[in-house]
Design an enzyme around this catalytic site. Sequence first.
Site, PDB file in Angstrom:
ATOM      1  N   CYS A 313       0.972  -1.112   0.088  1.00 27.97           N
ATOM      2  CA  CYS A 313      -0.042  -0.045   0.012  1.00 27.97           C
ATOM      3  C   CYS A 313       1.028   1.129  -0.029  1.00 27.97           C
ATOM      4  O   CYS A 313       1.712   1.159  -0.837  1.00 27.97           O
ATOM      5  CB  CYS A 313      -0.953  -0.015   1.354  1.00 27.97           C
ATOM      6  SG  CYS A 313      -2.325   1.268   1.373  1.00 27.97           S
ATOM      7  N   LEU A 314       0.867   2.083   1.066  1.00 25.54           N
ATOM      8  CA  LEU A 314       1.335   3.365   1.026  1.00 25.54           C
ATOM      9  C   LEU A 314       3.045   2.903   1.257  1.00 25.54           C
ATOM     10  O   LEU A 314       3.845   3.630   0.910  1.00 25.54           O
ATOM     11  CB  LEU A 314       1.010   4.296   2.208  1.00 25.54           C
ATOM     12  CG  LEU A 314       1.840   5.413   2.478  1.00 25.54           C
ATOM     13  CD1 LEU A 314       1.750   6.438   1.257  1.00 25.54           C
ATOM     14  CD2 LEU A 314       1.023   6.223   3.578  1.00 25.54           C
TER      15      LEU A 314
END
Length: 581
Positions: A313-314
């Site tokens: 993800c991030l």
Amino acid sequence: MFRSLLGSHDSAEVHPLDRALHGGLGRFTRGLSPVALYMAWLDWAVHLASYPGKQCDLVERAMGKHARFAVYAMSHRACGPDHCVKPKAGDHRFDAPEWQHWPFNLVHQGFLLSQEWWESATTNVRGVQSHNEAVVHFVGRQMLDVLSPSNYLFTNPEVLRRTFEERGMNLLRGWRNFLEDQEYRYSGEGVPGRENFPVGEVLAATPGKVVYRNQLMELIQYRPATDKVHPEPVLIVPAWIMKYYILDLRPGKSLIEYLVAQGHTVFAISWKNPGPEERDFGMDDYRRLGVMAALDAVGAIVPERKVHALGYCLGGTLLSIAAAAMARDGDERLKTMTLLAAQIDFREPGELDLFIDESQLAFLEDTMWRQGYLGTDQMAGAFRLLRSQDLIWSRMVRNYLMGEREKLFDLMAWNADATRLPYRMHSEYLHRLFLHNDLVEGRYDVDGEPIHFGDIQVPIFAVGTVSDHVAPWASTYKVNRFARTEVTYLLTSGGHNAGIVTRPGHPRRQYQCHTRHPREPFIHHDQFRREMERHRGSWWPAWQGWLAKRSGQPVKHPAMGAPDAGYRPLADAPGEYVLEQ
């Protein structure tokens, strides 16, 4: 005096009165800007008012739907299972047989016809900015979800039947559930049942040691489970928007446990849950104190070995930034890079784009300013709104009207263990990536010098999930557009979290996979979905096989930590930071 209260990274001077007003208002709106919503509505309303043809079309649609409903209501079909209009795919509010009988069939059919009309009214209005149209459509959908007949006692036949059969005991249990939820909410304990999933015992239970700690993260080295290991270690960079143990969920459902069992030396970053004192940590702090500091530690513990780096993800976006900077500087410590549900191009970021524009971000910054971070309730609230039918209203019906209590399971317990985001990092991330898309458009600098994703030369393995509403798979697929190296893209069924946490032997998962070599023609994501072979089961073995092919022959496993180099074991996994609330 006023200016001294402002951070040096603010792009414009802001009066403290504005900060205070927006900060107070943001507590009630959960960070949503009323001005942004009003401007979107105004754009839609003014353009709709200026197109009489569209208005006539809506009037004609309304009359046609009323006529259809009247014919349906007066015909024999209203007494049977036939439909005037069918719910959309994925809408299961009216699936129960009770909804097919009079008068509840008329109630829900009338609602669905109204829902169809409002969708026509809020879409395809010429001249409206696409972002504003999406916001108006989203707000309209939220209002309709509130008004759904499935949410109320006297218009929901399932609830009425349960109430009649149990003589109202379901409502009493629902009232108790409501009071219990409020008690847990205000006490900060999260959700009922989470005490049955203690972190470090049931969850995040893979044995290991914290071998490094700084003000932003702890680095965990996991104990080997095999006599020999692949020489190249694996470094996991999770997103700090979530606790890292989504990848170490519980025995049998832990990706970290799986990797260790397959003969890999695994390291994982566990981010600190930021508070007011971390307000000024920015994206580059997470790169330096996170990815780069972890690579230094791994290099000291497993010297002269390149690293398989994984970002989720991030964390995958951050890893991409770090890898591009390393490629620019001639730093060759990476062997491969794996991106799980991670975006590098934010032109089509999915439904989260609804909350991203200049007005919204200015309001959100003011909301975060006083406390120094984005609170867990604000962040979780935005994600729940994206799927309000499933995550808000259907749960309220089950818990408070049906009197049921959904049994907590491991993934839900992890999801309830929420995190915060520091003020500066969140502002930089939303402006530079979501709003301006600086990374792939060549405007992202690291240490004052530009970076380019295309400079990365190590093989890339990217994973997308079909039902991802946080990082849509079509967006994660764009890594194929910007990489100039070998890219293996794998698409698995499931959502942003459940699709990634897919243990081997999962009965309902399948995946598609394709490797594209440099200079080979680009394959559009629709063509990929249509033509690539489908494989049943978990994607984990396919990825592990990819790692193994790019690793050396097994060798004796390294020691835990490297005390002589300053990386002595500090504590047992999962460490201290993951336990902070």
